[in-house]
Enzyme design. Structure first.
Site, mmCIF file in Angstrom:
data_model
loop_
_atom_site.group_PDB
_atom_site.id
_atom_site.type_symbol
_atom_site.label_atom_id
_atom_site.label_comp_id
_atom_site.label_asym_id
_atom_site.label_seq_id
_atom_site.Cartn_x
_atom_site.Cartn_y
_atom_site.Cartn_z
ATOM 1 N N ASP A 299 0.812 -1.217 0.000
ATOM 2 C CA ASP A 299 0.000 0.000 0.000
ATOM 3 C C ASP A 299 0.845 1.266 0.000
ATOM 4 O O ASP A 299 0.357 2.324 -0.405
ATOM 5 C CB ASP A 299 -0.951 -0.011 1.197
ATOM 6 N N GLY A 301 4.419 1.259 -1.176
ATOM 7 C CA GLY A 301 5.273 1.240 -2.365
ATOM 8 C C GLY A 301 4.489 1.287 -3.665
ATOM 9 O O GLY A 301 4.925 1.895 -4.644
ATOM 10 N N GLY A 306 0.530 8.680 1.255
ATOM 11 C CA GLY A 306 0.300 10.112 1.073
ATOM 12 C C GLY A 306 -0.756 10.357 0.008
ATOM 13 O O GLY A 306 -1.707 11.114 0.211
ATOM 14 N N ALA A 380 -8.665 2.232 -1.191
ATOM 15 C CA ALA A 380 -9.839 1.544 -1.736
ATOM 16 C C ALA A 380 -10.774 1.130 -0.598
ATOM 17 O O ALA A 380 -11.366 1.990 0.058
ATOM 18 C CB ALA A 380 -9.442 0.376 -2.626
ATOM 19 N N TYR A 382 -10.076 -0.226 2.341
ATOM 20 C CA TYR A 382 -9.524 -0.266 3.690
ATOM 21 C C TYR A 382 -9.112 1.121 4.157
ATOM 22 O O TYR A 382 -8.709 1.956 3.354
ATOM 23 C CB TYR A 382 -8.271 -1.157 3.700
ATOM 24 N N TYR A 384 -6.436 3.034 6.902
ATOM 25 C CA TYR A 384 -5.332 2.957 7.848
ATOM 26 C C TYR A 384 -5.218 4.306 8.538
ATOM 27 O O TYR A 384 -5.113 5.346 7.871
ATOM 28 C CB TYR A 384 -4.016 2.615 7.139
ATOM 29 N N ASP A 581 25.600 5.820 13.345
ATOM 30 C CA ASP A 581 24.280 6.411 13.140
ATOM 31 C C ASP A 581 23.364 5.321 12.602
ATOM 32 O O ASP A 581 23.417 4.998 11.422
ATOM 33 C CB ASP A 581 24.418 7.572 12.155
HETATM 34 CU CU LIG Z 1 -7.250 -6.833 7.495
#
Ligand SMILES: [Cu+2]
Length: 631
Positions: A299, A301, A306, A380, A382, A384, A581
Site C-alpha cells: 500500500d 510502495g 500520502g 480503496a 480499507y 489505515y 548512526d
Molecule cells: Cu485486514
C-alpha cells in the site's frame, strides 16, 4: 501563492511541484504521453542539514519519477529547483513506477464502458453500469500472464452497488477479474472464470441502508473543552508541546513524516529521533484460489499512503482543540492539488500518569496528557489511521488502526477454508497487514548501538536457592546480520538504542528502548513469490547504518517486482552498525483472521509499538507535571 519554504524540510509547495514539471518538460521533452508517478522533496542530506541555521539559504530540489506511455520506460529525475535545471536524469529500465490515482479512475471508466465487460456483467444480472466499480490492483512480477510480461498491467476486482449511495464493497462479483494494459489503457483479458450466482448479502453500513437497524438511544454528549486553547504551538511545520519539539513532513509515499524529534531537558533540546515514518506496508492475502491469489498489496510502495490520505474535513474524529496541516500532492500530469486538513494535531487526556496514596502524606495523582500527530489513509476498501503519540514521560507510541471494509468473495458449494464466513455464501479471506516503521533514532546524538535485551531466569543453585534470580542479557548488535532480529516471547526481548558516549546523572549510558508490540511472523514459505518480494517482513527488526537513500524496505519500485531490493539487499554487505548512526526498521502489524463481527464494516484493529526512555533520564521525567494542569 502558497508560502515559500522556510525550512529545508518543509514539504514541496504547489509552486515547486509546478516548477519541477515545467523544468522537466522544457529540458527533457516530456510530451503528453508521459505520466508523472511521483514528485517529492529531495530532503537535504542529513549531515548537510546539521549545519543549516535559520536564515541560511535553502536549496530546494525535487525527486520526480515519470514514464513514457509509449515505451513504458521509467525515469527518475532530480530537479534542482533553486538552480532551475535537471540535475540528474536516470532511465530505470525494468522498473515500474507506483500505481496512480489517475490510472485507477481511468481503468474504472474504460472497463465500465467496454462492451465485453458489459456482456460479462449482464450474464451475472448486472446491467446498470453506473452501479459498478472496478478496483485495480498491481501485480507481482511472477503472476503476470506470460503474454503481458514487461508491460504495465493491472488486474481488477468488480463490485456493484445496490443503489447509487450504497457501499460498492458490499457486493463482489466473483469469477470476473479483467486484466488491463495501463499504458495503452486497454482491456487485455476479461478474466471471466465463470458465473457465480450472486448471494443476497447485507453489506451496508450506512444506517438508513441497514434493514431493521435501531440506533442506540442512551448515548449522551461527551465534550472535550479546552477553554484556553491547546498547549502546543505550530509555527509553519514546526511543532512544540511541553518538552517535545519536532518538524512535520509529508510526502506522497510515507504520508506523515516526523523530523528532528527532541525533548527539552534542563534548558537544552536533546535529540531523540532524526526521522520517523512508516516506510512500507505489505498485505498478502492468504487464499490461493483464483479470486485472491494475486492479492498482495504494497500500500505504500505501490499506491502511497500520502496519495491515499483523506481530508480530515471528511471526518477528523478527534475531540478538542485541533490544528491541521494541508498536504500538497499532484496528478499524473504533474498538476498539484491540495488535501485540506491532511494532518491532525491535538492533545488527549489519557487517564492517570502516576499516582500514590499514602496514609499520612495523602494522595498525589497526575493525569496523563499526550500529543497526537496523525493522518488517515483510505486505500480503496480499507482505512489505515496512523497516530504518533508523544507522552509527558518521554515515551512515544506509534499506533496504527486498521478499519474499513474487508475484501469478500461469494462462493457456491463448499466454502474455501482460507477465510471466515461473514454473510450469505460470502467469506472474507485471511490476510496479513505488515507495516515497516523506519526509525532513524539519534539518542543524544548519532553514535548509537542497538542491543538486544533478553530477560533470563537463572537456574536454582548456590546464590539463587529459591530460583528467583532474573537478569538482563544485553547483546550489542555489531553488524547488519546480527541486526536481523526476531521477537522472542520466551525472553521478553526488546531492543535498546544506546549512546555509550553520553551518560545520565547515574553514570549509566543513555538509551531509548524499542518495546515491541504487534509483532507477527511472516508465516510465508521463503521460496514463495510474495516472500521474495517482501523479505523485509521476515524479521521483526532490522538495523542498518544510516544512508539518506536507503528508505524503502521492499525496494524503491515494488510495483510488479520479483524480489525485495531493499533491506535484504542493503544488509547483504553486513556493514558495521556498532557505535554509529543507526536506522531501525521495525516490522509489526495484524495477522488478520477475519471475524463475522468485522462485517459489514470493521471495528478498528489497533496495533502499536513504543519507544521509551530507558536511562535517557535519571529519574521519572514527569515529576514536573503539575497536579492542576489548568494553570
Ligand atoms: Cu485486514
Amino acid at each position: 501563492m502558497t508560502d515559500p519554504a522556510r525550512h529545508p524540510l518543509d514539504p514541496l509547495t504547489a509552486e515547486e511541484i509546478r516548477a519541477a514539471v515545467t523544468i522537466l518538460r522544457r529540458d527533457r521533452d516530456l510530451t503528453d504521453r508521459w505520466r508523472i508517478a511521483s514528485i517529492e522533496l529531495r530532503e537535504p542530506p542529513k549531515y548537510e542539514l546539521r549545519a543549516w541555521r535559520p536564515g541560511d539559504p535553502i536549496a530546494r530540489a525535487a525527486i520526480v519519477v515519470c514514464w513514457s506511455r509509449e515505451d513504458g520506460l521509467a525515469h527518475k529525475a532530480l530537479v534542482a529547483l533553486t538552480e532551475d535545471r535537471v540535475a540528474s536524469w536516470e532511465p530505470r529500465p525494468g522498473e515500474q513506477p507506483n500505481m496512480t490515482v489517475d490510472e485507477f479512475a481511468e481503468v474504472d471508466a474504460m472497463l465500465r464502458a467496454h462492451p465485453d465487460v458489459g456482456a460479462a456483467l449482464a450474464r451475472r444480472g448486472v446491467t446498470d453500469m453506473d452501479l459498478v466499480l472496478m478496483d485495480s490492483w498491481a501485480y507481482g512480477a511472477s503472476l503476470i500472464p506470460d503474454p503481458y510480461r514487461g508491460r504495465r498491467v493491472a488486474w481488477t476486482d468488480v463490485w456493484h452497488r445496490r443503489e447509487p449511495s450504497a457501499s460498492p464493497y458490499a457486493n463482489p462479483v466473483a469469477g470476473l477479474h479483467p486484466i488491463v494494459d495501463l499504458n495503452a489503457m486497454e482491456l487485455l483479458d476479461l478474466g471471466d472464470t465463470g458465473v457465480v450466482a450472486r448471494a443476497p448479502t447485507m453489506g451496508e453500513y450506512v444506517p438508513h441502508l441497514v434493514p431493521g437497524l435501531r440506533l442506540r438511544d442512551d448515548v449522551r454528549p461527551l465534550e472535550v473543552r479546552q477553554p484556553e486553547g491547546a498547549s502546543f504551538t505550530l509555527d509553519g511545520h514546526e511543532l512544540r508541546w511541553q518538552r517535545w519539539s519536532m518538524r512535520i513532513g509529508f510526502n506522497h509515499r510515507e504520508g506523515l513524516v516526523l523530523h528532528t524529534v527532541g525533548y527539552e531537558d534542563d534548558g537544552s533540546v536533546r535529540p531523540v529521533a532524526r526521522r520517523l515514518s512508516i516506510a512500507e506496508m505489505v498485505v498478502p492475502y492468504r487464499d490461493p484460489t483464483g479470486e485472491h491469489d494475486r492479492r498482495t498489496a504494497f500500500d505504500i510502495g505501490e499506491w502511497g499512503l500520502g496519495f491515499m490520505a483523506t481530508s480530515l474535513e471528511l471526518g477528523c474524529d478527534c475531540l478538542g482543540e485541533i490544528a491541521y496541516l494541508d498536504a500538497t500532492l499532484h496528478d499524473t500530469r504533474g498538476e498539484p492539488y491540495t488535501i485540506r486538513n491532511a494532518i491532525c494535531i491535538h492533545e488527549e487526556d489519557r487517564g492517570v500518569l502516576w499516582k500514590h496514596v499514602d496514609a499520612q502524606a495523602g494522595a498525589e495523582t497526575r493525569r496523563m496528557r499526550r500529543l497526537v500527530v496523525s493522518f488517515h489513509a483510505t486505500v480503496a476498501n480499507y482505512e489505515y489511521l496512523v497516530y504518533w503519540h508523544f507522552h509527558q514521560d518521554g515515551s512515544i507510541e506509534c499506533e496504527v488502526r486498521a478499519t474499513g471494509i474487508m475484501v469478500t468473495t461469494q462462493f457456491e458449494g463448499e466454502q474455501p477454508p482460507y477465510g471466515t464466513l461473514v454473510d450469505e455464501r460470502t467469506y472474507a479471506p485471511f490476510h496479513q497487514h505488515f507495516l515497516v516503521a523506519r526509525l532513524d533514532l539519534d539518542v543524544d546524538g548519532e553514535a548509537n548501538t542497538v542491543h538486544a535485551v533478553d530477560s533470563e531466569a537463572l537456574p536454582t543453585g548456590p546464590g539463587n536457592p529459591y530460583g528467583l534470580a532474573m537478569v538482563q542479557r544485553s547483546t550489542p548488535l555489531r553488524s547488519e546480520h546480527e541486526g536481523r532480529q526476531h521477537y522472542d516471547w520466551q525472553r521478553q526481548r526488546a531492543w535498546r538504542v544506546v549512546n555509550a558516549g553520553a551518560r545520565n546523572r547515574l553514570g549509566t549510558p543513555v538509551a531509548y528502548k524499542l518495546v515491541p508490540g504487534g509483532a507477527l511472523p511472516a508465516l510465508l514459505d521463503p521460496a514463495s513469490p510474495v516472500f521474495q518480494r517482501a523479505q523485509a517482513v521476515g524479521h521483526t527488526l532490522w538495523v542498518t547504518p544510516h544512508r539518506d537513500d536507503e528508505r524503502w524496505p521492499c525496494g524503491e519500485f515494488p510495483t510488479q517486482s520479483a524480489e525485495d531490493r531493499g533491506l535484504p539487499a542493503w544488509t547483504a554487505a553486513d556493514r558495521p552498525i556498532e557505535d554509529t548512526d543507526v536506522v531501525l526498521w521495525y516490522v509489526f502489524g495484524v495477522n488478520h483472521v477475519t471475524r463475522p463481527e468485522e462485517w459489514p464494516v470493521m471495528p478498528v484493529d489497533v496495533v502499536s509499538f513504543w519507544l521509551k526512555p530507558d536511562g535517557f533520564f535519571a529519574r521519572n521525567p514527569a515529576l514536573d507535571v503539575p497536579a492542576d494542569q489548568r494553570h
